[in-house]
Design an enzyme around this catalytic site. Structure first.
Site, short mmCIF file in Angstrom:
data_model
loop_
_atom_site.label_atom_id
_atom_site.label_comp_id
_atom_site.label_asym_id
_atom_site.label_seq_id
_atom_site.Cartn_x
_atom_site.Cartn_y
_atom_site.Cartn_z
CB SER A 40 -7.78 3.82 2.42
OG SER A 40 -7.10 3.57 3.80
CE LYS A 79 -3.75 1.83 2.69
NZ LYS A 79 -5.10 1.83 3.59
CB SER A 113 -8.32 0.78 5.86
OG SER A 113 -9.25 2.39 5.16
N1 GLN Z 1 -12.83 4.68 6.15
C1 GLN Z 1 -12.36 4.65 7.08
C2 GLN Z 1 -11.94 6.07 7.04
O1 GLN Z 1 -12.46 6.91 6.05
C3 GLN Z 1 -11.64 4.34 7.30
C4 GLN Z 1 -9.73 4.13 7.23
C5 GLN Z 1 -9.32 3.36 7.52
O2 GLN Z 1 -9.09 2.83 8.48
N2 GLN Z 1 -7.48 4.44 7.00
O3 GLN Z 1 -11.73 7.28 7.84
#
Ligand code: GLN
Length: 447
Positions: free
Chosen positions: A127, A52, A151
């Site tokens: 994400s 990532k 995420s």
């Molecule tokens: N979707 C969540 C956010 O937008 C979690 C993101 C994550 O775990 N990095 O914060």
């Protein structure tokens, strides 16, 4: 490794998972590894992996999918990247994500929108959507993601792969571009539970470069695979099976529980009573931490710099105005507000207190149960574009994953059947602090 590049060549124009390929170096590294004596080759030796893009890689452009880091070439490797190399793994490239890991659909990347390989009209989640899509599309058998509020698990569920968020402190965050430092964890995304356990073994452990990494033993998680679950106690939170969770998601979890029951596990309904406050708590705390962490992107030190500025203040302002995307700006504003003198007590401090209550909810259940099981997400993957104009609906996607980060406990998502439209569903298994082994045991019993 060659096969990985062939598959990327064949499908990535559609899936759009990769931002940067490391082809020349990767093939060279693979060649060099050929000379390693057989006895010195570990279980992950020679296997390709995608990383990532919020995890820094020496000499390979790392942007966290943000324009503000365009052209940033790190001068060191994250600890996890070093550990991959030591295990003989080969980094084939950097993977698309929501900008700075803020998002649930990969639509917040400044560079491209990764698609769900099961149906290209749908999002892969986020994400770490690029990581999950790359594994689901067969581009790489292994990927690293990061999970601040879901995420790793949410995209794993949407793409029908296995994704683990380890216990906070299990994996070093050195070299992970920080979103919310008290919540962020790096974790493995794979096709099988056993691969997942092996990869977590390789990246875990205390690190002097991360003072929040925990000095606890790293068990051989892979030894938990296939162990009997007879007598194991499972709690199923009623808050995770109620309103807002689609009927087919609920049904798939109940089917999975039957499979576990047939092997001698017992399950009962339990309660995590503060779950309804988790979303608000998470968005206050994560945005507060993000507003502080992202202050370092000022146009001086890394990546992008606005050209037209006439003085230093203007340089900061213009670089940040041009470099950050809308969602990132939204979070910086919310976080700055919640940390400001007039609102600190009402928002930030209050949220910290509620976080403690949420953590206690988990501790109470874990006094009587070995694991907690429920869905990963309330629905299967939604359509590209469906939620872009509605941040609150987008945020609600993480309602079942966020409490796990707030409590710091580990959680996995494994494939759990399909929705009527053919999209995969995920089963979430949550464990006690540092008890990833029991999670893998239960996951492998269902798999
Ligand atoms: N979707 C969540 C956010 O937008 C979690 C993101 C994550 O775990 N990095 O914060």
């Amino acid at each position: 490794t060659e096969h990985a590049f062939e598959q990327i060549e064949a499908v990535d124009a559609e899936v759009q998972a990769f931002l940067v390929l490391n082809k020349e170096n990767a093939l060279k590294q693979a060649d060099e590894l050929e000379t390693t004596p057989f006895e010195e080759r570990g279980p992950l030796f020679g296997l390709p992996i995608g990383v990532k893009d919020n995890i820094v890689t020496e000499g390979i452009e790392t942007t966290a999918s943000s324009k503000i880091l365009e052209g940033f070439n790190p001068i060191y490797d994250a600890t996890v990247v070093r550990k991959l190399r030591e295990a003989g793994m080969i980094t084939v490239g950097k993977i698309n994500m929501d900008e700075f890991a803020m998002g649930s659909s990969n639509e917040n990347s400044a560079y491209k929108k990764t698609k769900n390989p099961w149906n290209l009209a749908h999002v892969p989640g986020g994400s770490s959507g690029g990581s999950a899509a790359a594994v689901a599309a067969g581009e790489v058998p292994f990927a690293l993601g990061s999970d601040t509020g879901g995420s790793i698990r949410q995209p794993a569920a949407f793409c029908g792969v296995v994704g683990m968020k380890p216990t906070y402190g299990r994996v070093s965050r050195f070299g992970l571009i920080a979103f919310a430092s008290s919540l962020d964890q790096i974790g493995p995304i794979t096709r099988t539970v056993e691969d997942n356990a092996l990869l977590l073994e390789a990246i875990s452990g205390v690190d002097e470069m991360d003072s929040t990494s925990a000095n606890v033993e790293v068990p051989k998680f892979s030894e938990a695979i296939g162990k009997s679950i007879k007598g194991l106690r499972i709690g199923v939170p009623k808050e995770y099976m109620g309103e807002g969770v689609s009927e087919e998601v609920r049904a798939s979890v109940l089917e999975a529980l039957k499979v576990l029951e047939a092997q001698g596990a017992v399950w009962e309904e339990v309660s995590l009573p503060h779950s309804e406050y988790a979303l608000a708590t998470y968005y206050l705390l994560s945005s507060s931490e993000a507003s502080s962490n992202l202050a370092r992107f000022d146009g001086i030190r890394y990546g992008y710099r606005a050209e037209e500025a006439k003085n230093l203040l203007e340089l900061y302002k213009m670089t940040r105005a041009q470099g950050f995307g809308d969602e990132v700006k939204r979070r910086i504003m919310l976080g700055t507000y919640s940390l400001s003198a007039g609102s600190y007590d009402a928002y930030y401090l209050k949220a910290q207190k509620v976080r403690t209550l949420i953590k206690q909810d988990f501790e109470n259940v874990f006094e009587n149960y070995d694991v907690i099981v429920g869905p990963t997400t309330p629905t299967p993957a939604f359509k590209v574009g469906e939620n872009v104009d509605d941040p609150l609906t987008m945020y609600a996607n993480d309602i079942l994953t966020i409490p796990v980060n707030l409590a710091g406990v580990p959680g996995i998502s494994i494939p759990c059947g399909f929705a009527a439209d053919g999209l995969p569903l995920g089963l979430q298994i949550i464990g006690k602090h540092f008890d990833e082994a029991t999670i893998y045991q239960v996951a492998s019993a269902y798999e």
